[in-house]
Motif scaffolding. Structure first.
Motif, PDB file in Angstrom:
ATOM      1  N   ILE A 181       0.855  -1.189   0.000  1.00 27.21           N
ATOM      2  CA  ILE A 181       0.000   0.000   0.000  1.00 27.21           C
ATOM      3  C   ILE A 181       0.890   1.238   0.000  1.00 27.21           C
ATOM      4  CG2 ILE A 181      -0.161   0.240   2.523  1.00 27.21           C
ATOM      5  CD1 ILE A 181      -3.215   0.737   2.102  1.00 27.21           C
ATOM      6  N   ILE A 182       0.365   2.340  -0.505  1.00 25.32           N
ATOM      7  CA  ILE A 182       1.064   3.626  -0.469  1.00 25.32           C
ATOM      8  C   ILE A 182       0.212   4.611   0.318  1.00 25.32           C
ATOM      9  CG2 ILE A 182       1.868   5.601  -1.844  1.00 25.32           C
ATOM     10  CD1 ILE A 182       2.504   3.638  -4.107  1.00 25.32           C
ATOM     11  N   PHE A 183       0.853   5.333   1.226  1.00 26.78           N
ATOM     12  CA  PHE A 183       0.197   6.435   1.930  1.00 26.78           C
ATOM     13  C   PHE A 183       0.735   7.739   1.346  1.00 26.78           C
ATOM     14  CE2 PHE A 183      -0.447   3.994   6.200  1.00 26.78           C
ATOM     15  CZ  PHE A 183      -1.441   3.240   5.595  1.00 26.78           C
ATOM     16  N   CYS A 184      -0.160   8.586   0.876  1.00 26.28           N
ATOM     17  CA  CYS A 184       0.220   9.871   0.282  1.00 26.28           C
ATOM     18  C   CYS A 184      -0.439  10.983   1.088  1.00 26.28           C
ATOM     19  CB  CYS A 184      -0.223   9.919  -1.189  1.00 26.28           C
ATOM     20  SG  CYS A 184       0.247  11.436  -2.041  1.00 26.28           S
ATOM     21  N   PHE A 185       0.298  11.513   2.062  1.00 23.59           N
ATOM     22  CA  PHE A 185      -0.244  12.501   2.996  1.00 23.59           C
ATOM     23  C   PHE A 185       0.564  13.792   2.879  1.00 23.59           C
ATOM     24  CE2 PHE A 185      -1.135   8.720   6.071  1.00 23.59           C
ATOM     25  CZ  PHE A 185      -2.129   8.252   5.220  1.00 23.59           C
ATOM     26  N   GLY A 186       0.001  14.794   2.217  1.00 25.23           N
ATOM     27  CA  GLY A 186       0.688  16.073   2.088  1.00 25.23           C
ATOM     28  C   GLY A 186       1.483  16.158   0.811  1.00 25.23           C
ATOM     29  N   TRP A 187       0.797  16.024  -0.313  1.00 32.86           N
ATOM     30  CA  TRP A 187       1.428  16.071  -1.634  1.00 32.86           C
ATOM     31  C   TRP A 187       0.505  16.858  -2.548  1.00 32.86           C
ATOM     32  CZ3 TRP A 187       6.296  14.765  -2.277  1.00 32.86           C
ATOM     33  CH2 TRP A 187       6.818  14.621  -3.566  1.00 32.86           C
ATOM     34  N   SER A 188       1.056  17.797  -3.305  1.00 38.06           N
ATOM     35  CA  SER A 188       0.216  18.785  -3.990  1.00 38.06           C
ATOM     36  C   SER A 188      -0.045  18.487  -5.466  1.00 38.06           C
ATOM     37  CB  SER A 188       0.853  20.175  -3.865  1.00 38.06           C
ATOM     38  OG  SER A 188       0.978  20.526  -2.510  1.00 38.06           O
ATOM     39  N   SER A 189       0.317  17.315  -5.929  1.00 37.53           N
ATOM     40  CA  SER A 189       0.053  16.976  -7.332  1.00 37.53           C
ATOM     41  C   SER A 189      -0.630  15.623  -7.415  1.00 37.53           C
ATOM     42  CB  SER A 189       1.355  16.964  -8.138  1.00 37.53           C
ATOM     43  OG  SER A 189       2.291  16.082  -7.555  1.00 37.53           O
ATOM     44  N   LEU A 190      -1.371  15.415  -8.495  1.00 36.25           N
ATOM     45  CA  LEU A 190      -2.113  14.176  -8.671  1.00 36.25           C
ATOM     46  C   LEU A 190      -1.175  13.003  -8.952  1.00 36.25           C
ATOM     47  CD1 LEU A 190      -5.137  15.341 -10.854  1.00 36.25           C
ATOM     48  CD2 LEU A 190      -5.170  14.757  -8.423  1.00 36.25           C
ATOM     49  N   ILE A 191      -1.547  11.854  -8.460  1.00 37.09           N
ATOM     50  CA  ILE A 191      -0.837  10.615  -8.766  1.00 37.09           C
ATOM     51  C   ILE A 191      -1.563   9.935  -9.928  1.00 37.09           C
ATOM     52  CG2 ILE A 191      -0.301   8.311  -7.883  1.00 37.09           C
ATOM     53  CD1 ILE A 191       0.246   9.544  -5.203  1.00 37.09           C
ATOM     54  N   LYS A 192      -0.811   9.521 -10.917  1.00 33.78           N
ATOM     55  CA  LYS A 192      -1.408   8.976 -12.136  1.00 33.78           C
ATOM     56  C   LYS A 192      -1.621   7.462 -12.043  1.00 33.78           C
ATOM     57  CE  LYS A 192       0.221  12.718 -15.093  1.00 33.78           C
ATOM     58  NZ  LYS A 192       0.992  13.101 -16.303  1.00 33.78           N
ATOM     59  N   LYS A 193      -2.297   6.951 -13.054  1.00 34.51           N
ATOM     60  CA  LYS A 193      -2.807   5.581 -13.048  1.00 34.51           C
ATOM     61  C   LYS A 193      -1.730   4.539 -12.786  1.00 34.51           C
ATOM     62  CE  LYS A 193      -5.564   2.388 -15.835  1.00 34.51           C
ATOM     63  NZ  LYS A 193      -6.298   2.199 -17.116  1.00 34.51           N
ATOM     64  N   GLU A 194      -0.564   4.652 -13.420  1.00 35.61           N
ATOM     65  CA  GLU A 194       0.455   3.613 -13.278  1.00 35.61           C
ATOM     66  C   GLU A 194       0.858   3.423 -11.819  1.00 35.61           C
ATOM     67  OE1 GLU A 194       4.819   2.305 -15.125  1.00 35.61           O
ATOM     68  OE2 GLU A 194       3.943   4.266 -15.646  1.00 35.61           O
ATOM     69  N   LEU A 195       1.034   4.523 -11.107  1.00 32.06           N
ATOM     70  CA  LEU A 195       1.412   4.424  -9.697  1.00 32.06           C
ATOM     71  C   LEU A 195       0.225   4.023  -8.836  1.00 32.06           C
ATOM     72  CD1 LEU A 195       3.552   4.646  -7.555  1.00 32.06           C
ATOM     73  CD2 LEU A 195       3.229   7.129  -7.514  1.00 32.06           C
ATOM     74  N   LEU A 196      -0.952   4.517  -9.162  1.00 29.35           N
ATOM     75  CA  LEU A 196      -2.147   4.154  -8.396  1.00 29.35           C
ATOM     76  C   LEU A 196      -2.392   2.653  -8.420  1.00 29.35           C
ATOM     77  CD1 LEU A 196      -4.610   6.986  -9.538  1.00 29.35           C
ATOM     78  CD2 LEU A 196      -3.630   6.727  -7.261  1.00 29.35           C
ATOM     79  N   GLU A 197      -2.076   2.027  -9.535  1.00 26.66           N
ATOM     80  CA  GLU A 197      -2.349   0.596  -9.695  1.00 26.66           C
ATOM     81  C   GLU A 197      -1.184  -0.283  -9.255  1.00 26.66           C
ATOM     82  OE1 GLU A 197      -3.483   0.136 -13.770  1.00 26.66           O
ATOM     83  OE2 GLU A 197      -5.527   0.887 -13.417  1.00 26.66           O
ATOM     84  N   LEU A 198      -0.086   0.318  -8.814  1.00 28.92           N
ATOM     85  CA  LEU A 198       1.107  -0.464  -8.468  1.00 28.92           C
ATOM     86  C   LEU A 198       0.908  -1.283  -7.181  1.00 28.92           C
ATOM     87  CD1 LEU A 198       4.758   0.793  -8.767  1.00 28.92           C
ATOM     88  CD2 LEU A 198       4.048  -0.591  -6.837  1.00 28.92           C
ATOM     89  N   PRO A 199       0.510  -0.688  -6.070  1.00 26.43           N
ATOM     90  CA  PRO A 199       0.363  -1.479  -4.838  1.00 26.43           C
ATOM     91  C   PRO A 199      -0.959  -2.254  -4.841  1.00 26.43           C
ATOM     92  CG  PRO A 199      -0.118   0.816  -4.375  1.00 26.43           C
ATOM     93  CD  PRO A 199       0.265   0.755  -5.820  1.00 26.43           C
ATOM     94  N   PRO A 200      -0.968  -3.498  -4.417  1.00 22.53           N
ATOM     95  CA  PRO A 200      -2.193  -4.299  -4.444  1.00 22.53           C
ATOM     96  C   PRO A 200      -3.352  -3.695  -3.665  1.00 22.53           C
ATOM     97  CG  PRO A 200      -0.273  -5.677  -3.966  1.00 22.53           C
ATOM     98  CD  PRO A 200       0.208  -4.262  -3.952  1.00 22.53           C
ATOM     99  N   MET A 201      -3.044  -3.008  -2.552  1.00 27.64           N
ATOM    100  CA  MET A 201      -4.111  -2.452  -1.722  1.00 27.64           C
ATOM    101  C   MET A 201      -4.469  -1.026  -2.106  1.00 27.64           C
ATOM    102  SD  MET A 201      -2.982  -3.946   2.018  1.00 27.64           S
ATOM    103  CE  MET A 201      -4.416  -3.252   2.856  1.00 27.64           C
ATOM    104  N   GLY A 202      -3.737  -0.435  -3.043  1.00 27.19           N
ATOM    105  CA  GLY A 202      -4.059   0.906  -3.499  1.00 27.19           C
ATOM    106  C   GLY A 202      -3.236   2.002  -2.829  1.00 27.19           C
ATOM    107  N   VAL A 203      -3.663   3.227  -3.055  1.00 27.61           N
ATOM    108  CA  VAL A 203      -2.989   4.413  -2.521  1.00 27.61           C
ATOM    109  C   VAL A 203      -3.981   5.176  -1.645  1.00 27.61           C
ATOM    110  CG1 VAL A 203      -1.782   6.561  -3.086  1.00 27.61           C
ATOM    111  CG2 VAL A 203      -1.535   4.569  -4.588  1.00 27.61           C
ATOM    112  N   ILE A 204      -3.589   5.444  -0.414  1.00 24.62           N
ATOM    113  CA  ILE A 204      -4.444   6.179   0.522  1.00 24.62           C
ATOM    114  C   ILE A 204      -4.029   7.645   0.526  1.00 24.62           C
ATOM    115  CG2 ILE A 204      -5.286   6.381   2.895  1.00 24.62           C
ATOM    116  CD1 ILE A 204      -6.036   3.766   1.514  1.00 24.62           C
ATOM    117  N   GLY A 205      -4.983   8.532   0.279  1.00 22.66           N
ATOM    118  CA  GLY A 205      -4.747   9.961   0.333  1.00 22.66           C
ATOM    119  C   GLY A 205      -5.469  10.600   1.501  1.00 22.66           C
TER     120      GLY A 205
END
Length: 293
Positions: A77-101
């Protein structure tokens, strides 16, 4: 549960510290060396070094070399806390559990930019702290955790910022074990209820004494530290204003913007519907009574 952490602001540092204290398995951190955009920027690499967590400085998180580095860590899983730009599809789909914003607003309402600032500028009295599964749009993914909070008339940006961080850290304590045990819920947002707050510009921070006293008060407290400050124009220069007080003034024949009184380095100015006392400011030379701001 292996976590890659992305962040670069004060909340990022405190969230990372909380995860470390909880014994979460942080396998890597992506952050920035500096930021001209985030007024609450914090260097989180000392925390990484202290805890022997691999880190990487990035500008565009979606660049292939950054994605490859994250992929090499095999995060669940990826935790993205405090980042000012959008994360695109390739990275969003990388971790099996997804990306938490994270978004400090009551999603699906008030998506978009500068949520705490707009909350105060608009005089809202309620909002929420929301963690969600990120998708390709802004703040529109399924909600993982949401906790309401009140906004008080006396709240400044710093007071509200600190309160929201405290609430968010409590949420992290709750949902990380749920994620580890695969015992969590995803609540789909109702997109028909959504609105999107726009990016603010310098003009949005300008005090115009044609505004109501309450609107000026809200603007000043919204942009107070750690943010850049509201401002007014005087003698061709922008003067930062950090704190004001609403003052009743029933005089109907005084134009807005007129300086009514100067006392103890405080400046009383007529507004559309009353007056504002400027308490904390950056005037190098005070205006005089009868001048217009």
């Amino acid at each position: 549960m292996k976590i890659v952490f992305i962040g670069t602001v004060e909340f990022s540092r405190k969230a990372l510290q909380k995860l470390i204290e909880m014994g979460a398995e942080i396998v890597g951190v992506c952050t920035k060396k500096r930021s001209d955009f985030n007024s609450d920027f914090v260097d989180i690499t000392p925390l990484c070094k202290e805890n022997e967590i691999p880190f990487r400085f990035v500008e565009n998180i979606n660049e292939k070399e950054n994605i490859n580095w994250i992929a090499s860590l095999s995060p669940d899983i990826i935790f993205c806390f405090g980042w000012s730009s959008l994360i695109k599809k390739e990275l969003l789909e990388l971790p099996p559990m997804g990306v938490i914003g994270y978004h400090p607003a009551k999603l699906p309402y008030n998506r978009g930019r500068h949520p705490l600032i707009w909350t105060l500028v608009l005089g809202l009295d309620k909002s929420a702290s929301t963690f969600f599964f990120m998708d390709e749009s802004a703040d529109s993914g399924d909600i993982l955790s949401q906790k309401d909070f009140e906004v008080f008339a006396s709240d400044t940006a710093k007071i509200l910022y600190d309160r929201v961080i405290g609430i968010a850290l409590e949420q992290i304590e709750d949902f990380v074990p749920q994620l580890q045990k695969k015992n969590y819920q995803r609540i789909q947002q109702d997109n028909s209820l959504a609105n999107i707050w726009r990016k603010r510009g310098q003009a949005d921070g300008k005090i115009d004494f044609r505004m109501s006293s309450q609107a000026i008060y809200n603007l000043v407290r919204a942009l107070s530290k750690p943010y850049i400050g509201a401002h007014l124009e005087y003698n061709g220069k922008n003067i930062n204003i950090w704190r004001v007080r609403v003052v009743e003034n029933s005089q109907q024949n005084i134009e807005f913007g007129k300086v009514l009184d100067i006392s103890d380095n405080k400046v009383l100015v007529k507004t559309y519907d009353g007056a504002i006392e400027i308490i904390e400011h950056q005037f190098t030379k005070l205006p005089t009574v009868g001048e217009y701001l």
